[in-house]
Design a protein around this motif. Structure first.
Motif, short mmCIF file in Angstrom:
data_model
loop_
_atom_site.label_atom_id
_atom_site.label_comp_id
_atom_site.label_asym_id
_atom_site.label_seq_id
_atom_site.Cartn_x
_atom_site.Cartn_y
_atom_site.Cartn_z
N UNK A 191 38.28 6.85 2.55
CA UNK A 191 37.63 5.62 2.09
C UNK A 191 37.19 5.84 0.65
N UNK A 192 37.60 4.92 -0.24
CA UNK A 192 37.30 5.04 -1.66
C UNK A 192 36.35 3.93 -2.08
N UNK A 193 35.25 4.32 -2.72
CA UNK A 193 34.28 3.38 -3.25
C UNK A 193 33.99 3.77 -4.69
N UNK A 194 32.83 3.32 -5.21
CA UNK A 194 32.46 3.64 -6.58
C UNK A 194 32.54 2.42 -7.48
N UNK A 195 31.97 2.54 -8.69
CA UNK A 195 31.91 1.41 -9.61
C UNK A 195 33.29 0.93 -10.02
N UNK A 196 34.29 1.81 -10.00
CA UNK A 196 35.66 1.43 -10.35
C UNK A 196 36.17 0.29 -9.48
N UNK A 197 35.75 0.26 -8.23
CA UNK A 197 36.33 -0.69 -7.27
C UNK A 197 35.51 -1.97 -7.10
N UNK A 198 34.43 -2.10 -7.84
CA UNK A 198 33.67 -3.34 -7.94
C UNK A 198 33.42 -3.99 -6.56
N UNK A 199 32.93 -3.21 -5.63
CA UNK A 199 32.58 -3.74 -4.33
C UNK A 199 33.74 -4.01 -3.40
N UNK B 243 41.46 9.34 -7.78
CA UNK B 243 40.36 8.93 -8.65
C UNK B 243 40.51 7.51 -9.17
N UNK B 244 41.71 7.09 -9.54
CA UNK B 244 41.93 5.77 -10.14
C UNK B 244 42.60 4.80 -9.16
N UNK B 245 42.72 5.19 -7.90
CA UNK B 245 43.39 4.32 -6.92
C UNK B 245 42.50 3.14 -6.56
N UNK B 246 43.04 1.95 -6.69
CA UNK B 246 42.39 0.73 -6.25
C UNK B 246 43.41 -0.05 -5.42
N UNK B 247 42.95 -1.09 -4.77
CA UNK B 247 43.85 -1.84 -3.89
C UNK B 247 45.08 -2.36 -4.63
N UNK B 248 44.87 -2.90 -5.82
CA UNK B 248 45.96 -3.55 -6.54
C UNK B 248 47.07 -2.60 -6.96
N UNK B 249 46.73 -1.31 -7.24
CA UNK B 249 47.79 -0.38 -7.63
C UNK B 249 48.25 0.50 -6.48
N UNK B 250 47.71 0.23 -5.29
CA UNK B 250 48.09 1.03 -4.11
C UNK B 250 48.92 0.25 -3.10
N UNK B 251 48.72 -1.05 -3.03
CA UNK B 251 49.40 -1.87 -2.03
C UNK B 251 50.88 -2.04 -2.40
#
Length: 512
Positions: free
Chosen positions: A214-222, A359-367
């Protein structure tokens, strides 16, 4: 005579010596023997101190009992900890980099010099030994002590000046000696932070894996990103994939991102420890008051075999030796690496970007960029709606038939259509790609809708609604609220191919 003048004199003498050596080189070169071999001499180093042997002449297992290090910046002491490893006093709760402390002990046990510089120098200040830049007070296994002093660098860059306190002789030792002995104390904190879980001896096919994250943090903006390894308890649709995204939406992965996330996923080694016991101010300084990226994950061994009977149709997925970890990235360093904290270790470390592929994985670049990924054998109907009109393709499956075309029948409005061309049309539908993320809310009625209904065991249904957005893009919203942009050409293209199929024309599959 001032220190500056003496240093210049030393340099001048060294230059003269080098000149003399160059003039006499023809006489000093090795002479060839009758057999054709070169006669040569070896420049041996000088052993200044040796405490590596015990009283019986054997190599001492722990030659150093204690060392006090003093530099211009700091002073610290190292003694054996509860495990018998040489460690920095005050760091008893921290993991020890045993290979580094062992190297330090070995270096201090036997000190060798490149050469003797002066047997009894008139002024030690000429060598920076009036106020040494590094002093190591060492207590050895035999309770003897020695104080090692390091002064200035040699003007010719050949090493650093060295002496034993209480003795007049000045030697030149390799720069590596000073680098090894006078490290910052955090250098001796272990940087091996996470190790892969162990596979049982009786599990010949077992494999240590990343089970979930599970990835959270300010990068993922909630918008946390979660994913996991699939299991045999998942639906047939989900089992098409090794890993699936579970949040914010249930989706398949972008293959390149998944491959990156799984690279070295079961281990973590930092580059260096930065702060041993950070204060609140230091935690803020390195970004831990508002972490950039946080990973909570479980490592496990995926059991490779099963003792189940032959009557079992499918082996159950079994995980064991499960390890829970949390890695927090505070901020980025200027060199692109990250400042991190791991689990409950009371230290701040620096780790390379390659060691933290998430570290830089977010939904938009992972899906996955595909609109959907459902096997055609799991589809009962495909519906296309445009301008109030509905085109419904009914799919009937005959899995026992011999050929692929015989295994699928396609009808629309009571008419039967070519199976092979419908397979191409289905591929066109799946190839509608995400082109960008969007926070926009759809306005008005959709320009077109694509609905994919599953068979009884075919998983979930899919509804993609396309809304006008700009001249080059449509806004696409799926049934679960996932919203993104797609190119207008891809939407108009699949509508065109639907018309071609109905008209009996060839369906063109474009991968652009």
């Amino acid at each position: 005579m001032s220190k500056r003048i003496r240093t210049l004199v030393i340099v001048a003498v060294a230059v003269v010596a080098l000149l003399a050596a160059s003039l006499g080189v023809a006489f000093l070169l090795p002479q060839e023997t009758e057999e054709g071999d070169d006669a040569s001499t070896q420049n041996d180093t000088i052993t200044v101190l040796d405490r590596s042997k015990d009283s019986e002449g054997n190599t001492a297992s722990s030659p150093v009992r204690k060392v006090e290090i003093q530099t211009e910046q700091q002073t610290y002491t190292m003694e054996p900890n509860a495990d018998g490893d040489l460690a920095v006093v005050g760091y008893e709760d921290l993991l020890v980099a045993a290979n580094r402390t062992e190297n330090l002990a070995s270096t201090l046990a036997t000190v060798t010099a490149e050469r003797l510089v002066a047997e009894n120098p008139e002024n030690p200040a000429d060598y920076g030994l009036d106020t040494p830049r590094g002093v190591a007070t060492v207590t050895y296994h035999d309770d003897s002590t020695a104080v090692l002093e390091v002064g200035d660098e040699d003007p010719l860059g050949e090493g650093v000046y060295f002496r034993l306190q209480g003795e007049p002789a000045v030697y030149l030792v390799d720069q590596e000696f000073a680098d090894t002995v006078f490290q910052d104390p955090v250098y001796y904190i272990s940087t091996t932070l996470i190790s892969a879980p162990s596979v049982r001896d009786d599990d010949t096919g077992g494999e240590a894996i990343l089970r979930d994250m599970k990835l959270t943090g300010s990068l993922r903006e909630g918008q946390p990103l979660s994913f996991r390894r699939t299991t045999t308890s998942d639906s047939a649709e989900t089992q098409l994939f090794t890993y699936v995204i579970t949040s914010p939406y249930m989706r398949s992965f972008n293959d390149s991102m998944l491959q990156s996330l799984l690279t070295n996923a079961t281990t973590l080694t930092a580059t260096v420890a930065v702060v041993a016991h950070p204060t609140d101010e230091q935690l803020t300084e390195y970004g831990f008051d508002d972490p950039y990226s946080v990973a909570e994950f479980n490592l496990a061994v995926l059991q490779g075999g099963s003792d189940s009977s032959e009557d079992t149709e499918e082996e159950e997925t079994v995980f064991y030796n499960i390890q829970a970890h949390t890695v927090v990235i505070g901020s980025k360093a200027e060199d692109g690496s990250y400042y991190i904290r791991v689990d409950d270790y009371p230290s701040i470390y620096k780790a390379s970007a390659s060691s933290l592929p998430w570290a830089e994985a977010v939904y938009s670049n992972s899906v996955s960029t595909s609109l959907f990924t459902k096997n055609i054998t799991d589809v009962s109907s495909v519906i296309v709606k445009t301008e109030g009109e509905e085109t419904r393709f009914e799919l009937t499956h005959y899995p026992e038939a011999e050929t692929a075309n015989e295994q699928l029948a396609v009808t629309c409005g009571g008419e039967t259509y070519p199976t092979d061309e419908f397979r191409s049309l289905y591929q066109v539908l799946m190839l509608v790609k995400r082109s960008d993320v969007s926070d926009a809310e759809p306005q008005g009625d959709p320009v077109a809708q694509l609905i994919v209904e599953p068979t009884e065991d075919g998983g979930s249904s899919i509804t993609a609604s396309f809304y006008a957005n700009s001249g080059s893009t449509y806004l696409c919203q799926l049934q679960d609220g996932d919203t993104f942009l797609v190119s207008a050409s891809s939407v108009e293209g699949f509508l065109k191919q639907v018309d071609n199929y109905l008209a009996g024309e060839k369906v063109i599959v474009s991968l652009a």
